[in-house]
Design an enzyme around this catalytic site. Structure first.
Site, PDB file in Angstrom:
ATOM      1  N   ASP A  92      52.627  43.549  31.485  1.00 29.14           N
ATOM      2  CA  ASP A  92      52.045  44.840  31.366  1.00 29.14           C
ATOM      3  C   ASP A  92      52.209  45.453  32.575  1.00 29.14           C
ATOM      4  O   ASP A  92      51.405  45.442  33.575  1.00 29.14           O
ATOM      5  CB  ASP A  92      50.440  44.451  31.004  1.00 29.14           C
ATOM      6  CG  ASP A  92      49.574  46.017  30.703  1.00 29.14           C
ATOM      7  OD1 ASP A  92      50.017  47.027  31.193  1.00 29.14           O
ATOM      8  OD2 ASP A  92      48.652  45.937  30.131  1.00 29.14           O
ATOM      9  N   HIS A 111      46.720  49.729  36.851  1.00 25.50           N
ATOM     10  CA  HIS A 111      46.362  48.206  37.393  1.00 25.50           C
ATOM     11  C   HIS A 111      46.843  47.796  38.687  1.00 25.50           C
ATOM     12  O   HIS A 111      46.504  46.799  39.164  1.00 25.50           O
ATOM     13  CB  HIS A 111      46.698  47.208  36.196  1.00 25.50           C
ATOM     14  CG  HIS A 111      46.177  47.452  34.960  1.00 25.50           C
ATOM     15  ND1 HIS A 111      44.707  47.543  34.675  1.00 25.50           N
ATOM     16  CD2 HIS A 111      46.788  47.895  33.697  1.00 25.50           C
ATOM     17  CE1 HIS A 111      44.711  48.171  33.275  1.00 25.50           C
ATOM     18  NE2 HIS A 111      45.745  48.098  32.821  1.00 25.50           N
ATOM     19  N   ILE A 153      42.253  49.116  38.080  1.00 24.47           N
ATOM     20  CA  ILE A 153      41.076  48.103  37.046  1.00 24.47           C
ATOM     21  C   ILE A 153      41.956  47.164  36.814  1.00 24.47           C
ATOM     22  O   ILE A 153      43.253  47.100  36.452  1.00 24.47           O
ATOM     23  CB  ILE A 153      40.533  48.978  36.001  1.00 24.47           C
ATOM     24  CG1 ILE A 153      41.474  49.354  35.246  1.00 24.47           C
ATOM     25  CG2 ILE A 153      39.676  50.152  36.690  1.00 24.47           C
ATOM     26  CD1 ILE A 153      41.210  50.103  33.974  1.00 24.47           C
ATOM     27  N   GLY A 170      42.341  45.049  30.496  1.00 22.02           N
ATOM     28  CA  GLY A 170      41.336  44.813  29.670  1.00 22.02           C
ATOM     29  C   GLY A 170      41.899  43.419  28.798  1.00 22.02           C
ATOM     30  O   GLY A 170      40.940  42.674  28.489  1.00 22.02           O
TER      31      GLY A 170
END
Length: 288
Positions: free
Chosen positions: A189, A194, A209, A212
């Site tokens: 990913d 991120h 961040i 998730g």
């Protein structure tokens, strides 16, 4: 038009053949923090060189583990800017324990399309079959696309589960690393949200961040270790709604309620007054 519901709803997604090795499983589980109890035989089962046990959440990365380009949000009838998209929910149902190495084929379709006015919700389902022709897992997920509503579709459901009105059976604190997102992105990913501070600020966040799905995997592992004696083969399903963000280096608090063969879980951020990260979390498991 970014979303054409006449084309998108029910559309078949391209099938994909993929394979994985024990090293891929080890990398994924290291990305979740496996190995922190580095002398514990139960913990080291996640990192065995030949036959590591596999968390069911590995299903979320197995097909894309070797991708090196940022993902796109392009499906039949759907073309959305990646910066507008956040994960809505994720569910994995495993039909048998995922092997440490294997080959499989995924097929999928767009099952639901909701118009929230200011945003759109796209729900897809992926069915994965092993090389032996038998089903391995089914994954269901949704994305929330800001600014893409208004196409005239149904609004869809808006329900949330209620936590048990009692003290949790388990209350676990799990720190994350400052470099957690940079490690987890090696699992395929490469969304710059991120890793790239400028991209994250453009998307409305002060810093990159944590993925998730990384939080999702950490919480599944935490519950497995805490309640199921670190036996991932007992987990048959794991579901969560993405309710907030976690920044790398922050601390997760996982509260767990057990009822029969199902766990109800809440995941929050210790440093921000228990702000929610995952909601509507359930883990289903086999009896010992």
């Amino acid at each position: 038009m970014p979303i054409d519901p006449q084309i998108a709803l029910g559309a078949q997604l391209p099938s994909r053949e993929f394979a994985w090795t024990p090293s891929d499983v080890q990398l994924y589980q290291l990305g979740l923090g496996a190995g922190t109890r580095w002398t514990d035989p139960a913990e080291l089962r996640y990192l065995d060189d030949r036959g590591p046990q596999v968390l069911p959440t590995f299903a979320t990365v197995a097909a894309t583990l070797h991708d090196t380009e940022p993902p796109t949000v392009r499906f039949p009838g759907i073309d959305i800017d990646l910066a507008k998209v956040v994960h809505g929910h994720q569910e994995v149902e495993v039909h048998r324990p995922i092997p440490a190495a294997g080959k499989a084929t995924s097929t999928g379709r767009i099952t639901e399309l909701w118009d929230k006015g200011s945003a759109a919700v796209v729900v897809q389902e992926q069915t994965v079959t092993g090389s032996d022709g038998e089903p391995l897992w089914t994954a269901r997920s949704s994305i929330f696309a800001k600014g893409e509503g208004g196409f005239g579709g149904e609004r869809g459901p808006s329900t949330k589960s209620v936590l048990p009105d009692r003290t949790p059976d388990f209350d676990v604190i799990t720190p994350t690393l400052p470099q957690q997102a940079l490690l987890y992105r090696m699992c395929g990913d490469r969304n710059p949200l991120h890793s790239d501070p400028a991209f994250a600020r453009a998307a409305g966040f002060p810093d990159p961040i944590l993925h998730g799905l990384c939080t999702y995997g950490i919480v599944c592992k935490t519950a497995t270790d805490t309640v199921l004696d670190s036996d991932a083969s007992r987990v048959t399903g794991f579901r969560a709604r993405f309710a907030g963000v976690l920044y790398p280096g922050e601390t997760l608090r996982t509260r767990i309620w057990r009822e029969g063969n199902e766990l109800t879980i809440a995941a929050t951020v210790v440093e921000r007054d228990d702000a929610p990260v995952l909601g509507d979390v359930t883990l289903r498991f086999l009896p010992a």
